[in-house]
Design an enzyme around this catalytic site. Structure first.
Site, PDB file in Angstrom:
ATOM      1  N   THR A 179      -2.183   0.157   0.574  1.00  0.00           N
ATOM      2  CA  THR A 179      -2.024   1.587   0.872  1.00  0.00           C
ATOM      3  C   THR A 179      -0.768   2.186   0.252  1.00  0.00           C
ATOM      4  OG1 THR A 179      -1.065   0.878   2.943  1.00  0.00           O
ATOM      5  CG2 THR A 179      -3.323   1.655   3.015  1.00  0.00           C
ATOM      6  N   GLY A 218       2.911  -4.390   5.574  1.00  0.00           N
ATOM      7  CA  GLY A 218       3.399  -5.319   6.597  1.00  0.00           C
ATOM      8  C   GLY A 218       4.065  -6.514   5.953  1.00  0.00           C
ATOM      9  N   GLU A 471      -7.295  -1.073   8.204  1.00  0.00           N
ATOM     10  CA  GLU A 471      -8.425  -1.840   7.682  1.00  0.00           C
ATOM     11  C   GLU A 471      -9.743  -1.095   7.855  1.00  0.00           C
ATOM     12  OE1 GLU A 471      -8.328  -6.077   8.267  1.00  0.00           O
ATOM     13  OE2 GLU A 471      -6.204  -6.028   8.769  1.00  0.00           O
TER      14      GLU A 471
END
Lengths: 723, 709
Positions: A179, A218, A471
């Site tokens: 992203t 992340g 997701e």
């Protein structure tokens, strides 16, 4: 003071009598009998007329899995690092990040020594009690490695996962660079570029502008040494669309590589333990062979070979969705257990003519608020077990087909991939939404105590809700599932029936959509799960047929309807699984059977027929005569059947105290002692002044306003100044 | 093609700012004027802006993105500092102005307003409601509580085992005739005062709800002022106070628990407006017990207003983002045009349907909030006057007004706080991943907000208690031909729409739905039929049996109140240019928040035909959204919430979403700190020796050979 002085009785008599009233002494001294929630819960527990272990096997799918889960619960609750502690609800973001890092370290001890499948189950369970840990490990083991597996060659996978040991969280740590600040859902629209430089046989990875900054990554802020970067492949000025590249971020000293700018994304609603970061690449050079090239290849002359089956590269996304659907079951189990134990132990208001107050769960409204979620959790358990199994089978077949070059198997697998995309999308979106509601509603059902961190709702909600976004955003996923459903129905109407597909029940769409007679017309019809399944199939068919003409003009305009179709598909899947499993695996004489039948009915009446009654009526699938029976009377009757066994039904989830991690939700039901006791041990009453007490006290004791104004606004001064 | 603006870009980046500015420039109406409608009058609107300007410039009260990184301990200290600061404004403000100030402060820093609210709101309101005028004067003015000076009060109502059922509280206040004192005692763990805001660290005094026991007789729950801390801020003997610890939200508030162990207070510390105990232990009871709960009314009314501002704030953020953000190429983009930009989120019909109803709700709720606020002021004034003048008829009249205020404020409080909670959550989801960043406001807003659905009357408990009298009315109309007065007078249509008239349809098609007055009528009939049906069950079973239906009745009642009042205000609004824009929102609200949400009820009870509900989804809602869409920037600008109030990086006025957001993230998390404080542990893990080595090579084949010899 004047008022006090005038009042009679202000002068205190010298002697004070000691309170002589009888008190009872147990663990502490009470003047009256304290509430006894533990007694209420124990009494109801005794009602359980089945073996909770047997029920647990039903919920987990089979005996073997049930045993594995229980052994893992035990391993986790005994592990000094992995176990939960109430005091962790007080830690700051920085402390939580460190705790998670410690837990990852602990988890690596298991990954090296236990079978990988068992480790994944361990990680799945840990995700329920420490969602930050779960995702922080999964960006490496799940997203990063799955991406390499899905998009890289076997050799590439072996190199990164095995030789470089990222598969056991060693040497390197991967993150998932998909992203961007300006692009989330639309992956194909990512703007990071990977430009081929023929001269040096390398790619230049670059962030062209702020919008293309990798965002939310992340593990990027502090942990990751490498990322799989989704970037546009540019060769000789031609844009080949988004492909994947391994880009090293940090060297072996854990220092940032040149051209890499990384930052911490900072405070979040939840998942504070994850070091999400942003990444900007400025002319970062990587060797050509760092591109993942299972499907798409660039040779050193800049010739691009495009993938024959690009859709297969998305299979790697399925695992996360399947996992989240299963998470929904476990989180549902955890929170219905807490709220129902509290509802049994807590008393509030006495019914007319009664001296003792009523247990919360004896209020019908309270039953209507909680029991549908309990039933949903049972359905989700069975449904997600099936989804997990189907997903495993799919991957197995795919590997087999590719390894043996079995064209027929590959074709069939691609078919089931298609239905897996719809099923996982509609289950992931519907169940993560439902679970978010469930946490929130269970919290509200615990009143004020639900708002205390120590009872777990707040943190879990905050950690959970991102599941509805990442997701595959739930609305985007549901719309795409809905679109496929409509297309499938259209295809069926064109006489092309579905094969090797979980939605073959729609093969009758033509008849179903034309049916004049309602499927559910009388009360008795509601008792028959087969008929209810037929009603859902009928509704999906009619709904889809109604939308087909509009879909030829615009899909956007029917977005909301597509979301509803996706939800209906999810519920069909759950109910079908529940009913099949009940018929196949539960013996007629099993003591669990009558309870499961009630729970299943409660599930479909309150989670399907009730919430979608508007649609069922509108399309004539349910006759209006039974509508208020379905929305009002019958749910109440079913709730009353389930009500006496709520302790047994939640005990059957077999989640231990350490896993439940909620002071008011413990097994022994001693709600108030557990709660006050822990609150006192974490917040020592001896420190009864705040660290900032002095400033506060100074404020209360401040001098009068006149004085602070230098007495410059007094009448006296006014007189002087106005002269 | 490299070019430099503030930074160097290689290609054209997204430009949300221009999108928002362009739509702002094309607005069809003036947001300033719209603001006057929302706030009730020009005067009130301007006062609000003046107060906000003062606070956004104030060095201590000012709030920005850094707020989202504070720990609990930091927030509590900061909150105390802010209380100190605001107490200085308090000394100069009139009470009305200060209340307004506090309510605004509550939007951008709810911990401060609540922590003050327990003192000035609950503590003093409780004394006002239950104490004599002299008692109020003594505690509030002579002791200077009213200016946050001298003493600091908290509200000792809820206990560990009792929240909703106030009558069941178990703390005791036993009259000790010999010493002319009350002995306040916590008999057991369940009676520990719990959740008491301000108790852990701030409060010096507490209004304690305790059972009055005189000569072993229990007179029920009364209120007593009990000192907790002395003037050195040390705990009084017999008083045990503790911090309640971590909470889902409102970290700035020091909620605590209190146990009393035979704490003595003078008899005249009992609040005795309605109930008195004489020197000899003679008890005089209040004419109407529920009057003593009027302390809670103010809070409920305030929460309706809070709901309006929260709806406004959230919809502003999400809608600005939805205009500036592009994702995918939707149906409004020519698929063959490769240069075409992606579609703005708000041009997707689903996105409109997800967000615009909350914006409409902000408008509609604003009207209801104003009305209920006005009503409570009038009612409390009437009651005070009547009590002061010992005017029995006046008291009874005020009590009647109070009863209907309980219904209206209760149904509005529960419905609106739920709606606002939902809006925070839905607006967050509509901002995708960025909604999850703390810097965009949603997470903290949600965590702070949701307790509003629980405290000062749990929403479900309120839902039941408001629904019940409505069903009772319906039963009485049917049985005794009773005529209902007040805001529920529409129930008198019972016989025209039940029994043989039970299938008379109100909404038949799209055109019926676009008539707001018909929707209001339809809500009336839905309430009537639902209550009638519930009444039948009540006759057979009990009220308990229809709890879920009662909650629905309460929600519908609130929507009826809100929509009717909004339409009334719009009808009499003097700016005819704005009217059509206001009216559109009423239509959308009716279509989405009422009909779409309660479609099952409207269909089941034949209030709407299946054709109408089909049209609703296919025609009305998409059409209304489409009509409202072009003026969304103006509609949200009309809330006139400055960037500080909004406090969301992606929701700022200038619309420069990405630069604002990225800038704040970098400011709060300097990228130069690219190693975590615990990095050593992380690196040690990655660079650990192999498993064999860590096992001292004891499990190798070699070792195996040796050990098996």
């Amino acid at each position: 003071m004047a008022l006090l002085a005038k009042t009679k009785g202000f002068i205190k008599p010298e002697k004070k009598e000691v309170d002589q009233k009888p008190k009872n002494v147990a663990n502490v001294i009470s003047n009256k009998t304290p509430p006894n929630p533990a007694g209420d819960i124990a009494k109801e527990r005794a009602r359980t007329d089945w073996d909770p272990k047997e029920m647990h096997e039903f919920l987990e799918g089979n005996e073997k899995k049930s045993n594995e889960v229980l052994r893992l619960y035990q391993s986790i609750e005994r592990d000094p690092v992995l176990q939960t502690k109430a005091e962790y609800f007080d830690i700051t973001q920085k402390e939580e990040r460190e705790l998670v890092a410690l837990r990852i370290n602990q988890m690596t001890k298991f990954i090296e020594t236990e079978p990988y499948k068992k480790f994944r189950r361990r990680l799945q369970l840990m995700t329920v009690i420490d969602p930050s840990l779960g995702i922080r490990m999964l960006v490496n083991l799940g997203l990063f490695l799955n991406c390499i597996k899905g998009n890289g060659t076997q050799k590439q996978y072996d190199y990164w996962a095995k030789s470089k040991e990222s598969g056991v969280v060693k040497q390197m740590y991967g993150c998932f660079g998909m992203t961007e600040l300006g692009h989330g859902s639309n992956v194909a629209g990512c703007e990071t570029t990977a430009t081929f430089d023929e001269e040096t046989d390398s790619f230049l990875i670059d962030t062209p502008h702020i919008g293309a900054t990798k965002w939310w990554i992340g593990g990027a802020a502090h942990s990751a040494t490498h990322t799989v970067c989704y970037a546009r492949l540019i060769v000789k000025d031609i844009d080949y669309g988004v492909k994947t590249f391994i880009v090293p971020l940090r060297d072996s000293q854990h220092n940032l590589l040149p051209g890499i700018a990384i930052g911490d994304i900072g405070a979040k609603m939840g998942r504070q333990g994850v070091d999400n970061g942003w990444i900007q690449f400025t002319e970062v050079r990587i060797p050509r062979f760092f591109m993942l090239q299972r499907w798409c290849k660039v040779n050193k002359h800049g010739n691009v070979t495009l993938p024959p089956l690009e859709q297969l590269s998305y299979i790697s996304l399925l695992e996360g969705r399947v996992g989240m659907a299963t998470d929904s079951y476990r989180i549902g189990a955890r929170f219905t257990t807490i709220a129902l134990r509290y509802a049994v132990g807590r008393r509030q208001f006495a019914k007319p003519g009664k001296k003792e107050e009523s247990q919360l769960i004896d209020y019908m409204l309270h039953q209507r608020r909680l029991l549908p979620y309990l039933a949903l959790t049972y359905a989700a358990a069975v449904g997600t077990y099936r989804l997990e199994k189907e997903h495993d089978l799919l991957l197995e077949n795919l590997d087999k087909a590719l390894a043996t070059n079995d064209k027929l198997l590959l074709k069939n697998t691609i078919n089931s991939t298609k239905s897996m995309f719809v099923d996982s999308a509609s289950l992931k979106s519907t169940l993560t939404w439902d679970a978010a509601d469930l946490i929130d509603q269970c919290r509200q059902a615990c009143g004020g105590h639900g708002y205390s961190s120590y009872n777990s709702f707040g943190k879990s909600f905050n950690d959970w809700v991102v599941q509805c976004t990442w997701e595959g955003d739930n609305n985007v996923l549901a719309m795409s599932a809905g679109k496929t459903i409509i297309k499938n129905v259209q295809q069926i109407l064109n006489n092309k029936k579905l094969k090797d597909h979980t939605m073959e029940f729609l093969n009758d769409a033509s008849t179903l959509s034309k049916a004049k007679k309602a499927v559910i017309r009388i009360k008795e019809h509601v008792d028959d799960p087969e008929r209810v399944l037929k009603a859902i199939a009928g509704l999906i068919s009619k709904f889809a047929v109604d939308l087909i003409p509009i879909s030829h003009q615009t899909w956007d305009a029917i977005g909301a309807q597509r979301v509803i179709l996706s939800k209906l598909r999810c519920h069909y899947y759950l109910l079908e699984s529940f009913n099949d499993k009940l018929e196949q695996d539960v013996k007629a004489k099993s003591p669990t059977r009558p309870h499961l039948e009630n729970v299943m009915r409660l599930y479909y009446v309150t989670n399907i027929l009730g919430p979608f009654i508007g649609e069922f009526l509108r399309f004539g699938v349910i006759s209006p005569k039974v509508a208020s029976y379905i929305t009002q009377q019958y749910p109440q009757e079913l709730c009353q059947k389930v009500r006496p066994y709520v302790i047994g039904l939640t005990d059957s989830f077999q989640q231990p105290d350490n896993f439940i991690n909620s002071l008011i939700g413990k097994y022994n039901g001693d709600i108030y002692n557990n709660y006050l006791g822990e609150v006192k041990s974490i917040n020592n009453p001896a420190t009864h002044k705040a660290p900032y007490s002095e400033e506060f006290e100074q404020n209360l004791k401040r001098v009068a306003l006149d004085e602070r104004e230098h007495f410059s606004k007094t009448a006296e001064v006014a007189k002087k100044l106005s002269q | 093609m490299v070019f430099t603006t503030n930074t160097v870009s290689i290609s054209q980046g997204p430009d949300p700012r221009s999108l928002i500015q362009k739509e702002r420039a094309e607005s069809k109406f003036n947001p300033q004027k719209m603001q006057y409608f929302l706030e009730g009058s020009k005067e009130r609107a301007e006062l609000i802006k003046q107060l906000l300007q003062q606070m956004e410039r104030d060095p201590i009260l000012f709030t920005d993105g850094s707020y989202y990184d504070f720990t609990k301990d930091q927030l509590r200290a900061l909150t105390a500092t802010k209380i100190n600061r605001i107490s200085r404004y308090l000394e100069g403000d009139s009470i009305d102005v200060f209340n307004r100030r506090l309510s605004l402060l509550g939007v951008f820093d709810p911990a401060v307003s609540t922590r003050i609210g327990v003192n000035l709101g609950l503590f003093i309101s409780c004394i006002r409601g239950n104490g004599t005028y002299e008692q109020l004067k003594y505690w509030a003015l002579d002791k200077e509580t009213a200016t946050i000076k001298g003493i600091y009060g908290c509200f000792g109502m809820t206990e560990l085992a009792h929240g909703s059922n106030i009558m069941g509280l178990e703390t005791t206040a036993t009259f000790d005739k010999a010493n002319d004192e009350f002995i306040i005692n916590t008999p057991h763990i369940g009676a520990t005062k719990w959740w008491i805001g301000g108790a852990a660290h701030s409060s010096t005094h507490c209004t304690v709800y305790a059972r009055l026991i005189v000569d072993e007789e229990d007179y029920g729950v009364k209120t007593f002022v009990v000192p907790l801390r002395d003037s050195n801020h040390d705990l009084m003997p017999g008083v045990t106070v503790g911090d309640i610890g971590a909470k889902m939200g409102r970290d700035g508030i020091d909620n605590g628990w209190i146990q009393f162990s035979s704490v003595r207070i003078p008899r005249f510390f009992m609040l005795q407006k309605f109930c008195k105990v004489s020197r000899d232990g003679e008890v005089i009871l209040p004419p109407l017990e529920q009057l003593s709960y009027s302390a809670l009314l103010g809070g409920r009314v305030m929460m309706v207003l809070d709901s309006y501002r929260m709806l406004a704030r959230m919809s502003t953020i999400a809608l600005r983002y939805a205009i500036g953000r592009r994702q995918f190429k939707g149906d409004n983009v020519d698929p063959d045009d490769e240069e075409a930009l992606e579609t703005q989120l708000l041009d997707y019909p689903l996105h409109q349907k997800r967000l615009l109803p909350y914006m409409a709700a902000a408008y509609v709720v604003s009207a209801g909030a104003l009305k209920v606020e006005r009503t409570i002021e009038e009612t409390l004034a009437e009651l005070d006057d009547a009590v002061d003048e010992d005017d029995d008829a006046g008291i009874m009249k005020a009590i009647d007004a109070m009863k209907s205020l309980f219904i209206d404020s209760g149904s509005l409080k529960s419905t609106c706080t739920w709606l606002a909670a939902e809006s925070i959550d839905q607006c967050r989801q509509a901002c995708g991943g960025h909604g999850y960043s703390a810097y965009n406001g949603f997470g903290k807003a949600y965590n702070d907000w949701v307790v509003q659905c629980t405290w000062e009357g749990d929403n479900n408990v309120l839902g039941i208690s408001i629904g019940k009298p409505i069903v009772k009315h319906v039963i009485a109309i049917e049985d005794d031909g009773k005529v209902v007065k007040g805001s529920s007078d529409f129930l008198n249509q019972l016989k025209d729409y039940t029994g043989s008239n039970g299938s008379k349809v109100i909404l038949n098609n799209a055109s019926d739905i676009s008539d707001v007055k018909k929707i209001i009528h339809a809500i009336e009939i839905a309430i009537i039929r639902l209550s009638y049906e519930a009444g039948k069950t009540v006759r057979k079973e009990s009220f308990d049996y229809v709890g879920a239906e009662l909650v629905n009745i309460t929600k519908l009642k609130a929507h009826h109140y809100l929509l009717s009042e909004y339409v009334r205000r719009v009808d009499e609004f003097d700016d005819s240019e704005l009217k059509p824009y206001l009216y559109k929102l009423a239509q959308l609200y009716g279509a989405t928040m009422v009909l779409d949400k309660f479609a099952g009820i409207f269909l089941t009870f034949n209030v709407a035909s299946t054709g109408a509900i089909t049209d609703l989804a296919k025609i009305n809602i998409p059409q209304l959204c489409k009509e409202i869409r072009p003026n969304v920037v103006a509609y949200t600008d009309s809330f006139q919430q400055s960037d500080m109030m909004i406090n969301a990086a992606i929701g700022k006025y200038d619309g420069d979403i990405y630069e604002n957001y990225f800038g704040l993230v970098k400011q709060q998390n300097p990228p130069k700190d690219h190693k975590a404080p615990y990095s050593a542990a992380l690196e040690a893990m990655l660079n650990r020796p192999s498993l064999e080595q860590r096992e001292r090579f004891e499990k190798t084949l070699e070792a195996g050979e040796i050990l098996s010899k």
